[in-house]
Design a protein around this motif. Sequence first.
Motif, short mmCIF file in Angstrom:
data_model
loop_
_atom_site.label_atom_id
_atom_site.label_comp_id
_atom_site.label_asym_id
_atom_site.label_seq_id
_atom_site.Cartn_x
_atom_site.Cartn_y
_atom_site.Cartn_z
N GLY A 87 14.99 38.81 -0.30
CA GLY A 87 16.62 38.42 -1.24
C GLY A 87 17.88 39.10 -0.40
N TYR A 88 17.37 40.92 -1.11
CA TYR A 88 19.48 41.41 -0.40
C TYR A 88 18.45 42.42 0.13
CZ TYR A 88 20.30 38.42 -4.89
OH TYR A 88 21.12 37.33 -5.27
N LEU A 89 19.43 43.41 0.90
CA LEU A 89 19.15 44.42 1.85
C LEU A 89 20.62 45.22 1.22
CD1 LEU A 89 17.83 46.63 4.16
CD2 LEU A 89 19.44 44.89 5.11
N PHE A 90 20.11 46.76 1.17
CA PHE A 90 21.48 47.55 0.42
C PHE A 90 21.48 48.55 1.60
CE2 PHE A 90 19.82 45.57 -3.59
CZ PHE A 90 20.75 45.28 -3.92
N ILE A 91 23.06 48.46 2.29
CA ILE A 91 23.22 49.40 2.93
C ILE A 91 23.81 50.47 2.38
CG2 ILE A 91 24.96 49.70 5.47
CD1 ILE A 91 22.16 47.88 5.76
N ALA A 92 23.82 51.57 2.74
CA ALA A 92 24.35 52.72 2.72
C ALA A 92 25.14 53.44 3.94
CB ALA A 92 24.50 53.75 1.58
N THR A 93 26.11 54.71 3.78
CA THR A 93 26.36 55.44 4.73
C THR A 93 24.80 56.69 4.89
OG1 THR A 93 27.68 56.84 5.81
CG2 THR A 93 28.14 57.14 3.22
N GLY A 94 24.86 57.58 6.16
CA GLY A 94 23.90 58.30 6.11
C GLY A 94 24.63 59.69 6.74
N GLU A 95 25.63 59.17 6.01
CA GLU A 95 26.35 60.70 6.84
C GLU A 95 27.52 61.47 5.19
OE1 GLU A 95 29.96 59.12 8.86
OE2 GLU A 95 28.72 59.38 10.76
N ALA A 96 27.09 61.15 3.86
CA ALA A 96 27.12 61.15 3.13
C ALA A 96 26.66 61.11 1.67
CB ALA A 96 28.88 61.19 2.43
N PHE A 97 26.36 61.42 0.46
CA PHE A 97 26.12 60.77 -0.21
C PHE A 97 25.92 60.52 -1.59
CE2 PHE A 97 27.38 65.52 -1.92
CZ PHE A 97 27.52 65.56 -3.36
N PRO A 98 27.97 60.58 -1.92
CA PRO A 98 28.16 60.12 -2.90
C PRO A 98 28.42 58.97 -3.56
CG PRO A 98 30.11 61.96 -2.33
CD PRO A 98 28.89 61.91 -1.62
N ASP A 99 28.61 57.71 -2.61
CA ASP A 99 28.51 56.64 -2.77
C ASP A 99 27.30 55.92 -3.02
OD1 ASP A 99 31.47 56.23 -3.25
OD2 ASP A 99 31.58 55.66 -1.07
N ALA A 100 26.25 56.21 -2.44
CA ALA A 100 24.99 55.99 -2.03
C ALA A 100 24.27 56.40 -4.01
CB ALA A 100 24.65 56.18 -1.08
N LEU A 101 24.20 57.12 -4.28
CA LEU A 101 23.11 57.60 -4.94
C LEU A 101 23.24 56.64 -6.39
CD1 LEU A 101 24.44 60.84 -6.30
CD2 LEU A 101 22.48 60.92 -4.76
N GLY A 102 23.84 56.03 -6.45
CA GLY A 102 23.12 54.80 -7.18
C GLY A 102 22.56 53.56 -6.82
N ALA A 103 23.18 53.61 -5.54
CA ALA A 103 22.35 52.48 -5.00
C ALA A 103 21.26 51.88 -4.75
CB ALA A 103 22.90 52.05 -3.15
N ASP A 117 18.64 37.41 2.68
CA ASP A 117 19.61 36.21 2.36
C ASP A 117 21.51 37.18 2.01
OD1 ASP A 117 18.00 33.89 2.08
OD2 ASP A 117 16.91 34.91 0.16
N ALA A 118 21.13 38.28 1.91
CA ALA A 118 22.43 38.68 1.16
C ALA A 118 22.50 39.95 1.78
CB ALA A 118 23.35 38.41 0.27
N ILE A 119 23.36 41.00 2.10
CA ILE A 119 23.75 42.88 2.53
C ILE A 119 24.10 42.93 2.03
CG2 ILE A 119 23.78 44.64 4.20
CD1 ILE A 119 22.75 42.90 6.93
N VAL A 120 23.99 43.74 1.07
CA VAL A 120 25.35 45.07 -0.21
C VAL A 120 25.68 45.99 0.64
CG1 VAL A 120 26.01 45.53 -2.52
CG2 VAL A 120 24.45 43.47 -2.15
N ILE A 121 26.95 45.88 0.87
CA ILE A 121 27.13 47.39 1.23
C ILE A 121 27.93 48.46 0.48
CG2 ILE A 121 29.37 48.45 2.88
CD1 ILE A 121 29.19 46.42 4.98
N VAL A 122 27.70 49.35 0.57
CA VAL A 122 27.75 50.19 -0.99
C VAL A 122 28.52 51.68 -0.31
CG1 VAL A 122 27.43 51.61 -2.69
CG2 VAL A 122 25.57 49.99 -2.46
N GLY A 123 30.17 51.01 -0.09
CA GLY A 123 30.81 52.44 -0.23
C GLY A 123 31.80 51.24 0.59
N ALA A 125 23.39 38.20 8.27
CA ALA A 125 23.06 38.08 7.38
C ALA A 125 24.01 37.21 6.91
CB ALA A 125 22.67 38.50 5.69
N PRO A 126 23.45 35.53 6.23
CA PRO A 126 24.79 34.80 5.80
C PRO A 126 25.75 35.54 4.67
CG PRO A 126 22.29 34.42 4.99
CD PRO A 126 22.06 35.31 5.88
N VAL A 127 25.51 36.43 4.22
CA VAL A 127 26.03 36.68 2.99
C VAL A 127 26.66 38.25 3.43
CG1 VAL A 127 27.22 36.46 0.79
CG2 VAL A 127 25.89 34.78 1.71
N VAL A 128 27.24 38.44 2.79
CA VAL A 128 28.10 39.97 3.18
C VAL A 128 28.40 40.30 1.81
CG1 VAL A 128 28.27 42.29 4.13
CG2 VAL A 128 27.25 40.85 5.64
#
Length: 340
Positions: free
Chosen positions: A60-76, A109-115, A132-135
Motif C-alpha cells: 500500500g505505502y512506501l516511506f522514503i527518507a534521507t540517508g544523510e541526516a536523521f532528524p526528519d526520519a526518526l518518527g517515520a 500504491d503510494a509513496i510518502v516522502i518524509v522531509g 508510483a501513482p501517488v506521491v
Amino acid sequence: MSKRLTLTIAAAAAATALLFTGLAPANAADPWDPAIERIGGSDRYDTAVKISKKFPANIGYLFIATGEAFPDALGASAVAGHFGSPLLLVTRTSVPANVVTEINRLNPDAIVIVGGTGVISNAVQTKLATLAPVVTRVAGSDRYATNRKTNELAYDAVGNPPSLALVATGRDYPDALAAGVVGGLRSYPVVLVNGSAAALDAATKTHLADIGVQNGAGIIGGTGSVSTGIENGLTTLFPGNVFRASGPDRFATSAKVRDIFFAAHDTAFLATGAGFADALAGGPLAASVDGGLGGPLYLVQKNCIPAPVLTRLQADQPSKVVLLGGTGTLTADVANLKPC
C-alpha cells in the motif's frame, strides 16, 4: 486518495498493547546457539534495499527518507511499521539505481516522502512520481513539526487514537530508533521533543491532544535525553501514567525498551549505536517479523555486544539474531556474539 492515510486492519490489531512484560531469564545451563543472519549491503542505501526485500510486493505505502541526516526520519520508522510498510533511503538530490529497482518490485500504491526540499529535493520527488501513482510529501518547519505531521498520517483523535505515545529527544537518534520498533509493532506514535527544554512545549501538548493519545506516555531515555521538566509536563497531561525506559547509555536503554515492551520472541535485531540509517530502515522489519509478533532492536558497538544487551539475549534465547548492516558497520565479532 485521502490526504490522511487510512489505518490497515493489521495495524489496528497491533494496537492492543501489553506493557511491562518482562520475560523471566532462561536457565543459564540451557544451550543457546541462535541462527545468525546478516542483512547488509555495500552502503546504507543498499542495506535499506536488502531490508526492504523482506517485504512482499504490491504494498500500500512506501516511506522514503534521507540517508544523510536523521532528524526528519526518526518518527517515520514507527509510522512505516504501523502500516507494515518498508522504508527506503535516498540522497538529497537523487534516487540510487538499486532503490529505483526495489521500488519497481514493491509496486506501491503510494509513496510518502518524509522531509522538506532541503533534505529531499523536488528532483527526487519528480523521479519518485514516475514510480508510483501517488506521491505525498510530509514536511514541517523543523524536525518536530515534520514529526507531528508524520504521526498525523496514522493517528486521529476520532478515527484512530493511539493508546500510548512514546516520547524521545529529537536532538539525537539512539533512543528514538529503539522506540521506533515498538511504535510500529504496537501502533504507538514516536513523538519527538527538544529533550533539553525546561518544559513540555505547547505544540507537543496540542499534538498529543490532536491525535487523541488515550492512556499515557512512555519516555525513552534518561533525564539527560528528555528533561524532568518535560516529564512533569507529561505527568500533568497523564497523571500516574508516565514512565521512563532508560539506562546509563544508549545500549542499556535499548535493552530496557525490550524489558518493558517485549515478551517472548523468536527474533532479535542488532544495529550499530554509532549511526542511524540501518536501524531506521530495519525498524519496520523488526516490527513485522514472526507473524506480527515482532522482535526487539538492540543497539550495539561495532566490534562487540555491550553487557546489558548480551544479558538480555542470553536470557531470552531467541532462535534468530539478525544483524543490520555490513561488516564495516557490525564486524564478525558481533556476529559471533562477542561481549564488550
